[in-house]
Design a protein around this motif. Sequence first.
Motif, PDB file in Angstrom:
ATOM      1  N   SER A  64     -36.845   5.165  -7.252  1.00  0.00           N
ATOM      2  CA  SER A  64     -37.656   4.399  -8.201  1.00  0.00           C
ATOM      3  C   SER A  64     -38.288   5.226  -9.311  1.00  0.00           C
ATOM      4  CB  SER A  64     -38.759   3.649  -7.436  1.00  0.00           C
ATOM      5  OG  SER A  64     -39.609   4.577  -6.778  1.00  0.00           O
ATOM      6  N   THR A  65     -38.129   6.557  -9.311  1.00  0.00           N
ATOM      7  CA  THR A  65     -38.742   7.355 -10.375  1.00  0.00           C
ATOM      8  C   THR A  65     -37.745   8.354 -10.958  1.00  0.00           C
ATOM      9  OG1 THR A  65     -39.573   9.153  -8.957  1.00  0.00           O
ATOM     10  CG2 THR A  65     -40.993   7.207  -9.207  1.00  0.00           C
ATOM     11  N   GLU A  86     -38.281  -4.264  -5.958  1.00  0.00           N
ATOM     12  CA  GLU A  86     -39.218  -5.386  -5.916  1.00  0.00           C
ATOM     13  C   GLU A  86     -39.489  -5.719  -4.454  1.00  0.00           C
ATOM     14  OE1 GLU A  86     -39.572 -10.099  -7.214  1.00  0.00           O
ATOM     15  OE2 GLU A  86     -37.703  -9.014  -7.537  1.00  0.00           O
ATOM     16  N   TRP A  87     -40.711  -5.431  -3.999  1.00  0.00           N
ATOM     17  CA  TRP A  87     -41.083  -5.607  -2.594  1.00  0.00           C
ATOM     18  C   TRP A  87     -41.794  -6.940  -2.410  1.00  0.00           C
ATOM     19  CZ3 TRP A  87     -39.624  -1.940   0.950  1.00  0.00           C
ATOM     20  CH2 TRP A  87     -39.188  -0.713   0.425  1.00  0.00           C
ATOM     21  N   LEU A  88     -41.447  -7.659  -1.345  1.00  0.00           N
ATOM     22  CA  LEU A  88     -42.068  -8.934  -0.992  1.00  0.00           C
ATOM     23  C   LEU A  88     -42.497  -8.868   0.461  1.00  0.00           C
ATOM     24  CD1 LEU A  88     -39.202 -11.131  -2.480  1.00  0.00           C
ATOM     25  CD2 LEU A  88     -41.388 -10.639  -3.586  1.00  0.00           C
ATOM     26  N   GLY A  89     -43.688  -9.375   0.773  1.00  0.00           N
ATOM     27  CA  GLY A  89     -44.156  -9.370   2.153  1.00  0.00           C
ATOM     28  C   GLY A  89     -45.175  -8.269   2.387  1.00  0.00           C
ATOM     29  N   THR A  90     -45.220  -7.793   3.625  1.00  0.00           N
ATOM     30  CA  THR A  90     -46.179  -6.768   4.031  1.00  0.00           C
ATOM     31  C   THR A  90     -45.426  -5.460   4.280  1.00  0.00           C
ATOM     32  OG1 THR A  90     -45.960  -7.170   6.413  1.00  0.00           O
ATOM     33  CG2 THR A  90     -47.511  -8.578   5.195  1.00  0.00           C
ATOM     34  N   PRO A  91     -46.152  -4.341   4.454  1.00  0.00           N
ATOM     35  CA  PRO A  91     -45.466  -3.085   4.771  1.00  0.00           C
ATOM     36  C   PRO A  91     -44.685  -3.134   6.083  1.00  0.00           C
ATOM     37  CG  PRO A  91     -47.688  -2.643   4.008  1.00  0.00           C
ATOM     38  CD  PRO A  91     -47.583  -4.128   4.185  1.00  0.00           C
ATOM     39  N   GLU A  92     -45.073  -4.021   7.010  1.00  0.00           N
ATOM     40  CA  GLU A  92     -44.400  -4.107   8.307  1.00  0.00           C
ATOM     41  C   GLU A  92     -43.233  -5.094   8.319  1.00  0.00           C
ATOM     42  OE1 GLU A  92     -47.787  -4.612   7.991  1.00  0.00           O
ATOM     43  OE2 GLU A  92     -48.256  -2.510   8.413  1.00  0.00           O
ATOM     44  N   ARG A  93     -43.297  -6.088   7.439  1.00  0.00           N
ATOM     45  CA  ARG A  93     -42.278  -7.140   7.468  1.00  0.00           C
ATOM     46  C   ARG A  93     -42.133  -7.747   6.083  1.00  0.00           C
ATOM     47  NH1 ARG A  93     -42.226 -12.467  11.434  1.00  0.00           N
ATOM     48  NH2 ARG A  93     -40.325 -13.366  10.591  1.00  0.00           N
ATOM     49  N   GLY A  94     -40.897  -7.766   5.576  1.00  0.00           N
ATOM     50  CA  GLY A  94     -40.699  -8.334   4.252  1.00  0.00           C
ATOM     51  C   GLY A  94     -39.275  -8.148   3.773  1.00  0.00           C
ATOM     52  N   GLN A  95     -39.133  -8.159   2.465  1.00  0.00           N
ATOM     53  CA  GLN A  95     -37.835  -7.994   1.828  1.00  0.00           C
ATOM     54  C   GLN A  95     -37.999  -7.091   0.607  1.00  0.00           C
ATOM     55  OE1 GLN A  95     -35.612 -11.568   1.004  1.00  0.00           O
ATOM     56  NE2 GLN A  95     -36.436 -12.621   2.804  1.00  0.00           N
ATOM     57  N   VAL A  96     -36.885  -6.505   0.186  1.00  0.00           N
ATOM     58  CA  VAL A  96     -36.875  -5.733  -1.051  1.00  0.00           C
ATOM     59  C   VAL A  96     -35.592  -6.052  -1.799  1.00  0.00           C
ATOM     60  CG1 VAL A  96     -35.883  -3.686   0.077  1.00  0.00           C
ATOM     61  CG2 VAL A  96     -37.101  -3.434  -2.093  1.00  0.00           C
ATOM     62  N   ARG A  97     -35.744  -6.302  -3.085  1.00  0.00           N
ATOM     63  CA  ARG A  97     -34.602  -6.489  -3.981  1.00  0.00           C
ATOM     64  C   ARG A  97     -34.542  -5.274  -4.898  1.00  0.00           C
ATOM     65  NH1 ARG A  97     -36.733 -11.889  -3.956  1.00  0.00           N
ATOM     66  NH2 ARG A  97     -35.266 -13.328  -2.987  1.00  0.00           N
ATOM     67  N   ILE A  98     -33.370  -4.689  -5.010  1.00  0.00           N
ATOM     68  CA  ILE A  98     -33.210  -3.454  -5.766  1.00  0.00           C
ATOM     69  C   ILE A  98     -32.183  -3.685  -6.870  1.00  0.00           C
ATOM     70  CG2 ILE A  98     -32.664  -0.987  -5.612  1.00  0.00           C
ATOM     71  CD1 ILE A  98     -33.217  -1.443  -2.477  1.00  0.00           C
ATOM     72  N   GLN A  99     -32.576  -3.337  -8.090  1.00  0.00           N
ATOM     73  CA  GLN A  99     -31.685  -3.483  -9.238  1.00  0.00           C
ATOM     74  C   GLN A  99     -31.469  -2.134  -9.897  1.00  0.00           C
ATOM     75  OE1 GLN A  99     -33.160  -6.467 -11.947  1.00  0.00           O
ATOM     76  NE2 GLN A  99     -32.054  -8.065 -10.846  1.00  0.00           N
ATOM     77  N   GLU A 100     -30.232  -1.906 -10.317  1.00  0.00           N
ATOM     78  CA  GLU A 100     -29.864  -0.676 -11.009  1.00  0.00           C
ATOM     79  C   GLU A 100     -29.263  -1.062 -12.351  1.00  0.00           C
ATOM     80  OE1 GLU A 100     -27.716   3.162  -9.258  1.00  0.00           O
ATOM     81  OE2 GLU A 100     -26.338   1.492  -9.592  1.00  0.00           O
ATOM     82  N   GLY A 102     -30.323  -3.200 -14.405  1.00  0.00           N
ATOM     83  CA  GLY A 102     -30.375  -4.646 -14.557  1.00  0.00           C
ATOM     84  C   GLY A 102     -29.431  -5.434 -13.677  1.00  0.00           C
ATOM     85  N   ARG A 103     -28.652  -4.744 -12.834  1.00  0.00           N
ATOM     86  CA  ARG A 103     -27.703  -5.431 -11.947  1.00  0.00           C
ATOM     87  C   ARG A 103     -28.138  -5.265 -10.491  1.00  0.00           C
ATOM     88  NH1 ARG A 103     -24.501  -2.687 -15.597  1.00  0.00           N
ATOM     89  NH2 ARG A 103     -24.017  -1.071 -14.071  1.00  0.00           N
ATOM     90  N   PRO A 104     -27.903  -6.279  -9.642  1.00  0.00           N
ATOM     91  CA  PRO A 104     -28.291  -6.156  -8.232  1.00  0.00           C
ATOM     92  C   PRO A 104     -27.567  -5.001  -7.546  1.00  0.00           C
ATOM     93  CG  PRO A 104     -27.778  -8.430  -8.774  1.00  0.00           C
ATOM     94  CD  PRO A 104     -27.345  -7.606  -9.948  1.00  0.00           C
ATOM     95  N   LEU A 105     -28.326  -4.194  -6.826  1.00  0.00           N
ATOM     96  CA  LEU A 105     -27.761  -3.109  -6.026  1.00  0.00           C
ATOM     97  C   LEU A 105     -27.812  -3.460  -4.544  1.00  0.00           C
ATOM     98  CD1 LEU A 105     -26.694  -0.180  -5.734  1.00  0.00           C
ATOM     99  CD2 LEU A 105     -29.089   0.544  -5.603  1.00  0.00           C
ATOM    100  N   ALA A 106     -28.953  -3.971  -4.085  1.00  0.00           N
ATOM    101  CA  ALA A 106     -29.100  -4.328  -2.670  1.00  0.00           C
ATOM    102  C   ALA A 106     -30.259  -5.300  -2.503  1.00  0.00           C
ATOM    103  CB  ALA A 106     -29.328  -3.087  -1.820  1.00  0.00           C
ATOM    104  N   HIS A 107     -30.155  -6.130  -1.471  1.00  0.00           N
ATOM    105  CA  HIS A 107     -31.225  -7.026  -1.055  1.00  0.00           C
ATOM    106  C   HIS A 107     -31.321  -6.886   0.455  1.00  0.00           C
ATOM    107  CE1 HIS A 107     -32.878 -11.438  -0.876  1.00  0.00           C
ATOM    108  NE2 HIS A 107     -33.712 -10.552  -0.361  1.00  0.00           N
ATOM    109  N   LEU A 108     -32.435  -6.342   0.924  1.00  0.00           N
ATOM    110  CA  LEU A 108     -32.625  -6.037   2.338  1.00  0.00           C
ATOM    111  C   LEU A 108     -33.863  -6.729   2.865  1.00  0.00           C
ATOM    112  CD1 LEU A 108     -32.065  -2.168   2.097  1.00  0.00           C
ATOM    113  CD2 LEU A 108     -30.346  -3.896   2.630  1.00  0.00           C
ATOM    114  N   ALA A 109     -33.811  -7.138   4.133  1.00  0.00           N
ATOM    115  CA  ALA A 109     -34.979  -7.660   4.839  1.00  0.00           C
ATOM    116  C   ALA A 109     -35.306  -6.688   5.972  1.00  0.00           C
ATOM    117  CB  ALA A 109     -34.696  -9.054   5.388  1.00  0.00           C
ATOM    118  N   PHE A 110     -36.580  -6.421   6.207  1.00  0.00           N
ATOM    119  CA  PHE A 110     -36.970  -5.422   7.199  1.00  0.00           C
ATOM    120  C   PHE A 110     -38.127  -5.918   8.051  1.00  0.00           C
ATOM    121  CE2 PHE A 110     -39.159  -4.651   3.204  1.00  0.00           C
ATOM    122  CZ  PHE A 110     -40.487  -4.564   3.595  1.00  0.00           C
ATOM    123  N   GLN A 111     -38.174  -5.420   9.278  1.00  0.00           N
ATOM    124  CA  GLN A 111     -39.260  -5.745  10.193  1.00  0.00           C
ATOM    125  C   GLN A 111     -39.293  -4.713  11.307  1.00  0.00           C
ATOM    126  OE1 GLN A 111     -38.926  -9.529  12.157  1.00  0.00           O
ATOM    127  NE2 GLN A 111     -40.819  -9.270  13.304  1.00  0.00           N
TER     128      GLN A 111
END
Length: 194
Positions: A64-65, A86-100, A102-111
């Motif tokens: 990210s930097t 782009e992080w959604l949810g809490t640090p313990e449970r949520g989702q992240v959408r990653i763009q490179e 301007g195009r989607p790179l990955a969409h992950l859900a974590f818990q």
Amino acid sequence: MAPPPWHLRGRAWMAVYARPQPGAVLLVRYSHSPVGPYDEVMWVALGAPSPAGPRPQVTRIAVSTPQSVTWGRANWGIPKTLARFEWLGTPERGQVRIQEEGRPLAHLAFQGFGPALPVSAVPVPAPWRTLAQPRLDGENGWWLTRVGLTGRVQPARLSVVDAGALRLGLDRVRPLVTVAVPSGHLHFPVPTPA
């Protein structure tokens, strides 16, 4: 300037796969590093060929930097690119959408769930935790980096909603094992040439 060694702190999630190729997806949020906080997602090929024999190799990684991009490439030959997380949810449970770019790179859900137990990379055989990366600093050859880790680990889910641009086919297979590191310290030493 941010030459090695680096000591980093943060949290992570890791899913290990047997196919389509042995490897692992890692999602990391560093709260402390020599270049400040940053996020990263990567695919690590396990047992990739190198001059030192089969070793883990980071073949795809986004952070990210721009500082992490510059120094990761220069210090260890890690092929970092810049992305937006782009992080959604809490640090313990949520989702992240990653763009490179301007195009989607990955969409992950974590818990993460359950108790977190102490962990150290020290008992892991050295070849299994030594990254082998082709140099990216204009020189020929490879860098070998024996990574160190201490912290706490717990069972987790790291679900791939979409990761075709990170590693094709991951959304169609189940990982062998998935863990979270709710708090960890990572050590990236000065690499040695191979």
